[in-house]
Write a protein that holds these residues in place. Structure first.
Motif, PDB file in Angstrom:
ATOM      1  N   GLY A 371      -0.092   5.064   4.491  1.00 45.03           N
ATOM      2  CA  GLY A 371       0.571   4.768   3.228  1.00 45.03           C
ATOM      3  C   GLY A 371       0.150   5.734   2.145  1.00 45.03           C
ATOM      4  O   GLY A 371      -0.505   6.748   2.408  1.00 45.03           O
ATOM      5  N   ASN A 372       0.535   5.434   0.897  1.00 46.09           N
ATOM      6  CA  ASN A 372       0.173   6.265  -0.238  1.00 46.09           C
ATOM      7  C   ASN A 372      -0.026   5.367  -1.450  1.00 46.09           C
ATOM      8  O   ASN A 372       0.752   4.429  -1.675  1.00 46.09           O
ATOM      9  N   ILE A 373      -1.064   5.652  -2.235  1.00 39.63           N
ATOM     10  CA  ILE A 373      -1.368   4.789  -3.372  1.00 39.63           C
ATOM     11  C   ILE A 373      -0.312   4.880  -4.465  1.00 39.63           C
ATOM     12  O   ILE A 373      -0.209   3.982  -5.308  1.00 39.63           O
ATOM     13  N   ALA A 374       0.477   5.948  -4.447  1.00 38.77           N
ATOM     14  CA  ALA A 374       1.529   6.079  -5.466  1.00 38.77           C
ATOM     15  C   ALA A 374       2.599   5.013  -5.282  1.00 38.77           C
ATOM     16  O   ALA A 374       3.077   4.402  -6.241  1.00 38.77           O
ATOM     17  N   SER A 375       2.976   4.776  -4.026  1.00 39.73           N
ATOM     18  CA  SER A 375       4.019   3.785  -3.744  1.00 39.73           C
ATOM     19  C   SER A 375       3.458   2.373  -3.680  1.00 39.73           C
ATOM     20  O   SER A 375       4.174   1.386  -3.888  1.00 39.73           O
ATOM     21  N   GLY A 376       2.161   2.300  -3.376  1.00 35.80           N
ATOM     22  CA  GLY A 376       1.558   0.977  -3.239  1.00 35.80           C
ATOM     23  C   GLY A 376       1.994   0.262  -1.982  1.00 35.80           C
ATOM     24  O   GLY A 376       1.784  -0.938  -1.834  1.00 35.80           O
ATOM     25  N   LYS A 377       2.598   1.004  -1.048  1.00 35.80           N
ATOM     26  CA  LYS A 377       3.098   0.397   0.187  1.00 35.80           C
ATOM     27  C   LYS A 377       2.412   1.031   1.391  1.00 35.80           C
ATOM     28  O   LYS A 377       2.070   2.208   1.385  1.00 35.80           O
ATOM     29  N   LEU A 378       2.241   0.218   2.433  1.00 38.38           N
ATOM     30  CA  LEU A 378       1.672   0.703   3.681  1.00 38.38           C
ATOM     31  C   LEU A 378       2.818   1.112   4.597  1.00 38.38           C
ATOM     32  O   LEU A 378       3.448   0.274   5.251  1.00 38.38           O
ATOM     33  N   THR A 379       3.106   2.409   4.612  1.00 32.91           N
ATOM     34  CA  THR A 379       4.245   2.897   5.380  1.00 32.91           C
ATOM     35  C   THR A 379       3.895   3.112   6.850  1.00 32.91           C
ATOM     36  O   THR A 379       4.775   3.167   7.691  1.00 32.91           O
ATOM     37  N   GLY A 380       2.611   3.264   7.137  1.00 35.86           N
ATOM     38  CA  GLY A 380       2.197   3.475   8.530  1.00 35.86           C
ATOM     39  C   GLY A 380       1.660   2.196   9.117  1.00 35.86           C
ATOM     40  O   GLY A 380       0.538   2.152   9.634  1.00 35.86           O
ATOM     41  N   SER A 381       2.450   1.150   9.033  1.00 37.08           N
ATOM     42  CA  SER A 381       1.969  -0.176   9.432  1.00 37.08           C
ATOM     43  C   SER A 381       1.591  -0.248  10.908  1.00 37.08           C
ATOM     44  O   SER A 381       0.673  -0.977  11.278  1.00 37.08           O
ATOM     45  N   THR A 382       2.279   0.511  11.755  1.00 36.77           N
ATOM     46  CA  THR A 382       1.971   0.468  13.188  1.00 36.77           C
ATOM     47  C   THR A 382       0.546   0.932  13.445  1.00 36.77           C
ATOM     48  O   THR A 382      -0.211   0.289  14.188  1.00 36.77           O
ATOM     49  N   ARG A 383       0.170   2.068  12.833  1.00 40.08           N
ATOM     50  CA  ARG A 383      -1.189   2.572  13.045  1.00 40.08           C
ATOM     51  C   ARG A 383      -2.220   1.618  12.447  1.00 40.08           C
ATOM     52  O   ARG A 383      -3.274   1.374  13.047  1.00 40.08           O
ATOM     53  N   LEU A 384      -1.928   1.075  11.287  1.00 35.99           N
ATOM     54  CA  LEU A 384      -2.840   0.116  10.670  1.00 35.99           C
ATOM     55  C   LEU A 384      -3.013  -1.110  11.563  1.00 35.99           C
ATOM     56  O   LEU A 384      -4.137  -1.554  11.826  1.00 35.99           O
TER      57      LEU A 384
END
Length: 450
Positions: A371-384
């Motif tokens: 993810g990225n702190i700018a968006s505040g979203k976890l975009t790589g949820s699969t890896r997480l």
């Protein structure tokens, strides 16, 4: 108290009570060596020479015949446990692990102010990437990211790179922001650095802000280190400058723990021993701490460690070399902590562009970002999710393993590689092998056991 069964066992007084509910613990290991009999339990880390009578009694499961005082010692050291409690230790560790990884009062961040470096190490990822340095916008976003954890009362920070001191001004700016009144308490901070850029100004700053620990890396003694860790701009050597900076840190930062990581593989293990000898002689108070950093080089398919590198299975070999040189090698097993930031929900690495990672090995690889702190979203949820669910050091094999208490559970990154990529990295402790456990116990034996 030491289990002095050699004397006690000679006067066996049978117990008139049933002990069928007691079983030999999973973590108990019995073995013989040169006509002597030994007992070890990894849960209590208890090790003792015992009599042949006690050895036979435990092997043959005839402990109902043992005197009361012996039974009390066997149970207190968890040699024998109640049958219904067979998995209590495993389950308690699993419960503790999960409680800690979901603890929302702690927020741990590794901050990478820059991926640039002043060294040109041949094995480093940085030359293959486009180096970045953090800007004011990302620093502002870090503030908002920290504030998005409203239950966090304590903040732990590690400065990482690249070479983080190349962005010393950014470190000061970030630190100032993180210590504002409305932020969680900054409970600890550390830095991982190549050690070349320390100055009076930098030392003064870190003294004032209470830096807890510093890790500096060497690649061996002067000649080898200067071959692999030279300055990028001029190819000039760096070893002597780093040693001078070590002196500066030790003199001016007495409350900061300094650790020297010495990168080694099998061919350069003697270099580590020579540096141990050097630092021990120069600093007899054992400050700084010196430890081996195992170089990771992979086979051509990238799915296992190269045979020139030390793996989990080879650590005993290294420790034996260290002991032969007259140093404390840590041969005797010890209880291990499980888990890392990859397992903790409130732990992240923040890259210079605000990108988020769960593992040190992923830094600077955009495909590994979660993810990225700018968006505040976890975009790589699969890896997480994979890190959080597929790499925990608890499975049916661990549940039955006699070395479980003295095993760290292995690296989450390599567990994930084995799971996702069909890799063959060794995860288990060397002590899973009974012969290696035996060698470690006997070689690392404490004086009172002799």
């Amino acid at each position: 108290m030491m289990l002095r069964t050699t004397q006690i066992i000679r006067n066996i007084i049978p117990l008139n009570r049933k002990t069928s509910a007691m079983i030999l613990s999973i973590y108990t290991y019995l073995f013989t060596e040169k006509g002597k009999f030994y007992l070890y339990n990894s849960q209590t880390n208890f090790f003792s020479e015992i009599s042949d009578e006690l050895y036979k009694s435990l092997k043959n499961r005839t402990w109902a015949e043992l005197p009361r005082e012996i039974m009390e010692q066997l149970t207190s050291h968890k040699i024998l446990v109640a049958a219904e409690s067979k998995y209590d230790y495993y389950n308690s560790q699993r419960l503790l692990f999960n409680a800690q990884r979901y603890n929302n009062t702690q927020l741990s961040l590794v901050i990478v102010p820059t991926t640039s470096c002043n060294f040109e190490c041949p094995y480093c990822f940085e030359p293959k990437k486009n180096p970045k340095t953090i800007n004011t916008e990302v620093i502002d976003n870090i503030r908002q990211f920290v504030k998005s954890f409203p239950d966090a009362k304590h903040l732990n920070i590690t400065w990482y790179g690249g070479e983080p001191l190349l962005a010393f001004d950014k470190i000061k700016q970030i630190h100032s922001m993180l210590t504002e009144e409305d932020m969680p308490k900054l409970s600890s901070q550390s830095i991982i650095t190549n050690g070349y850029l320390f100055s009076e100004e930098i030392v003064k700053f870190f003294n004032e802000v209470g830096l807890g620990s510093i890790q500096i890396t060497l690649d061996g003694t002067r000649e080898l280190h200067n071959t692999t860790r030279c300055l990028k701009s001029s190819q000039q050597p760096t070893f002597d400058v780093i040693l001078n900076n070590i002196d500066l840190i030790l003199r001016e930062m007495p409350k900061t723990q300094l650790n020297i990581r010495v990168n080694i593989k099998k061919a350069t293990s003697r270099q580590y021993i020579e540096l141990l000898e050097y630092f021990t002689k120069k600093y007899p108070d054992h400050r700084p701490g010196v430890y081996p950093g195992l170089i990771r080089e992979y086979t051509p398919d990238g799915k296992s460690m190269h045979c020139d590198c030390y793996s989990n299975e080879d650590i005993l070999e290294l420790n034996e070399l260290i002991k032969e040189a007259g140093f404390n090698s840590g041969l005797f097993p010890r209880k291990e902590h499980r888990g890392c930031m990859a397992h903790a929900l409130n732990s992240y690495i923040i890259g210079p562009e605000g990108e988020l990672y769960k593992c040190w090995n992923d830094v600077s690889d955009p495909d590994m970002s979660v993810g990225n702190i700018a968006s505040g979203k976890l975009t790589g949820s699969t890896r997480l999710l994979d890190f959080m669910t597929e790499t925990t050091p608890f499975n049916s094999e661990c549940r039955e393993c006699h070395a479980f208490p003295i095993c760290s559970g292995g690296c989450a990154y390599y567990r994930l590689r084995n799971y996702k990529d069909d890799a063959k990295f060794t995860i288990c402790s060397q002590y899973k092998d009974n012969e290696k456990l035996r060698r470690a116990l006997l070689a690392g034996i404490k004086p009172e056991f002799a």
